[in-house]
Structure formats: structure tokens, C-alpha cells
Scaffold this motif. Sequence first.
Motif, PDB file in Angstrom:
ATOM      1  N   GLY A  22      34.541  42.340  -5.165  1.00  0.00           N
ATOM      2  CA  GLY A  22      34.132  41.453  -4.096  1.00  0.00           C
ATOM      3  C   GLY A  22      32.873  40.696  -4.462  1.00  0.00           C
ATOM      4  O   GLY A  22      31.960  41.238  -5.098  1.00  0.00           O
ATOM      5  N   HIS A 194      26.137  36.028   5.959  1.00  0.00           N
ATOM      6  CA  HIS A 194      27.162  36.061   6.994  1.00  0.00           C
ATOM      7  C   HIS A 194      26.597  35.638   8.349  1.00  0.00           C
ATOM      8  O   HIS A 194      27.239  34.878   9.091  1.00  0.00           O
ATOM      9  CB  HIS A 194      27.751  37.478   7.100  1.00  0.00           C
ATOM     10  CG  HIS A 194      28.363  37.968   5.820  1.00  0.00           C
ATOM     11  ND1 HIS A 194      27.702  38.783   4.955  1.00  0.00           N
ATOM     12  CD2 HIS A 194      29.575  37.733   5.258  1.00  0.00           C
ATOM     13  CE1 HIS A 194      28.475  39.053   3.919  1.00  0.00           C
ATOM     14  NE2 HIS A 194      29.621  38.428   4.081  1.00  0.00           N
ATOM     15  N   SER A 217      38.561  38.484   5.701  1.00  0.00           N
ATOM     16  CA  SER A 217      37.288  38.070   5.139  1.00  0.00           C
ATOM     17  C   SER A 217      36.193  38.432   6.138  1.00  0.00           C
ATOM     18  O   SER A 217      36.303  38.094   7.324  1.00  0.00           O
ATOM     19  CB  SER A 217      37.266  36.566   4.846  1.00  0.00           C
ATOM     20  OG  SER A 217      35.957  36.123   4.527  1.00  0.00           O
ATOM     21  N   THR A 219      33.250  37.214   6.279  1.00  0.00           N
ATOM     22  CA  THR A 219      32.609  35.978   6.729  1.00  0.00           C
ATOM     23  C   THR A 219      33.412  35.324   7.840  1.00  0.00           C
ATOM     24  O   THR A 219      32.851  34.862   8.842  1.00  0.00           O
ATOM     25  CB  THR A 219      32.452  35.011   5.545  1.00  0.00           C
ATOM     26  OG1 THR A 219      31.880  35.698   4.433  1.00  0.00           O
ATOM     27  CG2 THR A 219      31.565  33.843   5.917  1.00  0.00           C
ATOM     28  N   GLY A 282      38.221  32.433   4.013  1.00  0.00           N
ATOM     29  CA  GLY A 282      37.154  32.785   3.095  1.00  0.00           C
ATOM     30  C   GLY A 282      37.504  32.368   1.679  1.00  0.00           C
ATOM     31  O   GLY A 282      38.531  31.727   1.430  1.00  0.00           O
ATOM     32  N   HIS A 284      36.862  33.501  -2.765  1.00  0.00           N
ATOM     33  CA  HIS A 284      36.322  34.363  -3.815  1.00  0.00           C
ATOM     34  C   HIS A 284      35.243  33.636  -4.605  1.00  0.00           C
ATOM     35  O   HIS A 284      34.232  34.231  -4.987  1.00  0.00           O
ATOM     36  CB  HIS A 284      37.447  34.820  -4.739  1.00  0.00           C
ATOM     37  CG  HIS A 284      36.990  35.648  -5.891  1.00  0.00           C
ATOM     38  ND1 HIS A 284      36.557  36.956  -5.748  1.00  0.00           N
ATOM     39  CD2 HIS A 284      36.863  35.366  -7.227  1.00  0.00           C
ATOM     40  CE1 HIS A 284      36.206  37.442  -6.920  1.00  0.00           C
ATOM     41  NE2 HIS A 284      36.380  36.499  -7.837  1.00  0.00           N
ATOM     42  N   ALA A 294      40.632  31.660  -4.249  1.00  0.00           N
ATOM     43  CA  ALA A 294      40.775  32.376  -2.984  1.00  0.00           C
ATOM     44  C   ALA A 294      41.908  33.392  -3.106  1.00  0.00           C
ATOM     45  O   ALA A 294      42.691  33.359  -4.070  1.00  0.00           O
ATOM     46  CB  ALA A 294      41.063  31.387  -1.851  1.00  0.00           C
ATOM     47  N   ALA A 316      31.854  30.338   3.103  1.00  0.00           N
ATOM     48  CA  ALA A 316      31.443  31.147   1.952  1.00  0.00           C
ATOM     49  C   ALA A 316      29.941  31.030   1.774  1.00  0.00           C
ATOM     50  O   ALA A 316      29.341  29.983   2.060  1.00  0.00           O
ATOM     51  CB  ALA A 316      32.166  30.701   0.675  1.00  0.00           C
TER      52      ALA A 316
END
Length: 416
Positions: A22, A194, A217, A219, A282, A284, A294, A316
Motif C-alpha cells: 500500500g 486523508h 480505498s 481515502t 482511489g 495506487h 489503480a 490521492a
Amino acid sequence: MPDVQALVNEFIIKLKRRKVEGSHATARYTADLLRSVISQHRVPHANQATSLLEAVKSVGELLIAANPVELAVGNIVRRVLHIIREEDLSLATTSIGGLSLSDGSDDEDDVERDDRSMLSAAAVAAASRSTLRAPSLHTLLEDIPDATGLHGTSSSGGDSEGKSKSDKNPKSRKLKHDVIEAINELIEDIDTCHEQIAEQAVEHIHQNEVILTLGRSRTVMEFLCAAKEKRRSFRVFVAEGAPRYQGHVLAKELVAKGLQTTVITDSAVFAMISRVNMVIVGAHAIMANGGVVAPVGLNMVALAAQRHAVPFVVVAGSHKLCPLYPHNPEVLLNDLKSPSELLDFGEFSDCLDFGSGSGVPLLHVVNPSFDYVPPKLVSLFITDTGGHNPSYMYRLIADYYSADDIVVQRRSAYAQ
């Protein structure tokens, strides 16, 4: 404090064994580790910034090679390198400005003081240009103040005097202190990203809207919950995100917060997208061209959103912004997971036998982790610094990363 090498080896093992996964976890762990490396590194009196840069680079190369898919590791390494360069430049310009302003007597008139301040400003600007640009013949020929000339160490006696002064000069301690303070701020930004993103939810989610997302996600979850706390009444469609089905976890979390939630299969996204007002997902990693790495399945959602003219919004943190492009050779956009997530052990075992003597099994099971969403499918990025268009990513990269670190890494990758 624990031995730095032991901490580095421990983190490398965790990255290789996928014990730390993550973007948020790897970014936080990397920042903590690099802070320990800098705090325990012995900085020499000369070339202090260079010594810190080399120490961070040597550790960063090992961390990036341990798991190239976790792009957040390389992002934090480059952020720390940029911090070292900025703090060294700040100390250099401050010291040059102070030396220039300290020259002269107290009985000079205002005109001479103005001339001296103009000269000091020119010296600071020249030092800034020389620090930011790569060494070249043109920079050597420019009128840039020499450090030896400023300290008055032209003779042998002056050299010994300047050396004794440099031993007492706390610049090395000052540089390390400033760099560690800046890394502490970076860690705080990672921890609070966040919350900072969630504060913007009320500006983007309106009453009686229908929001679609895929998978889970943190977030996205906090973003939606923040809009709910502002007394926004809306509905959420959650695609389950096969084969890991993280959408089921997100749906339970949203229901616990009092949000109206509907779980749909991934194959039903195109059928339901016409009812949706906005897609919020969200990521990656965010690449330098505005593309998004993602979870698998999001490219399909983005295409469906474009077909029905539905805004596709990516939330993000800034630690996910990668200064590299998808075509760079050191970038691995995907990671293949175990086939056991798709098939039970023993199922289709007869199809896995080698057929016709070719030495190749008849059945292949591919389980990728990520999709790549091109920038033309993204409507808006919402980061902890605000909302940005995909075409604005280059500006954020210029603020967060140094071009020298990106170029050096590209050259080393091509050399391999």
C-alpha cells in the motif's frame, strides 16, 4: 537508536516478502527510515549536502529494487533528496547574504548601503543559479562569489584559520536539523493527507447525488463520510472489486456510517453508470503524465464514465505523485498475484497438465493487481493540496522533486 543497517535490511525483507503493501504504509515507513539514516549519518565539514545525498541515494536504490511496484518508496526517496537540496540552498543563500551585508563601516551613507544591498542580492541570486544548475563551462565563467574568497583564505595562514573556523561552524548540524525538521513535516503530511482531502468533500458532493466507486480505498471512504457529516444526502454504488472483493468491506464501513449503499458486480458498472452523477476512486500512483495506476477494473469504469459523460475523479495524497512516466524502464505498472484468488486449489487440475508434449500447460491463470488509466479519462485529481487537472501534474512535480534526481535515475536504468 537501533542500527540503521539493521533497519534497512528489515524493511527490504518486508518489501520483498510483501509484508508492507500500500502506498500510505510504504511511504510512511520509508520516510521514517530515511529520517533515521540522516540523523545517524556523520556529516563531514566539507560537502555536507553531497554526503547526505549519497547516503540517501545508496539506501533508496536498495529500497526501490526490493519492490519496484511500490512506487511510493521511490517517491519519498526523491522527496527527501529534494528536501536536502532545498535546505542546503537556503543555508548557502543565507550565509552569502549575511556575509555581504556585514561588510563595510557604520558611517557609510544611504547610497552606499543601497549599493551594498543590491550587491548582496546579486550574490544570492548568483549562488542560487549556480546551485540549481548542473556544472558547465558557462557557469564557471559567470561572476559567482567564491567561498574561499569570502572567508579570506587565500594564503596558507588563512587556510589554517579558515579550517579552524569550519571546525567550529555548526552548519553541518544546522543542515541536518533543518532536513530532519522538513522530513517531520513530510511525515505529518502523509499522516494527515486523508483528513485534508476529506475536508474538500463538501465542495464536490452535492445533495441527492449518486456516487460510484470500485473496491476499497481509505481515502475514498473518509471522503464520502466527510460529505455525510456535512449533512449531504447521497447514494453510493460500490462495485465489489473482484477477485479480492474489497468493495464488500467498503460497503460495510459506509453502512456503519449511515450512508445509503448499493453493492454491484464489476460487470454491472456499464449498466449502472447512466444513473451515476460522479465516479470517485482511489489510486495506487499518479504518473507524471497524469495517468493513474489503480486497482484492476478501474480502466473499465473510466471508459464507462467517459461514454456517459460522467466525471471521473481520483482522490490521492501527494505522496502518490510519481515523477516518472509509464514508459520509463524502471517503472513496473503491474504485479501478478497468486492464482488461488481465482481458482481453488485442485480445481481445473486436469487442465493444468502438460498437453501434446509441448511442455506448456494448457491453462494459464493471470491475476494482475493494477490497471493503467490514461490521463484523457481522468476529469480531476483531488489531493491534499487541492484539486488539479491532469495537465497540471508537471507543475506539482517541479515543486516536489528535483530534476537532477529524476535524470540520474533514468540514466542508471538505461545503463542497466
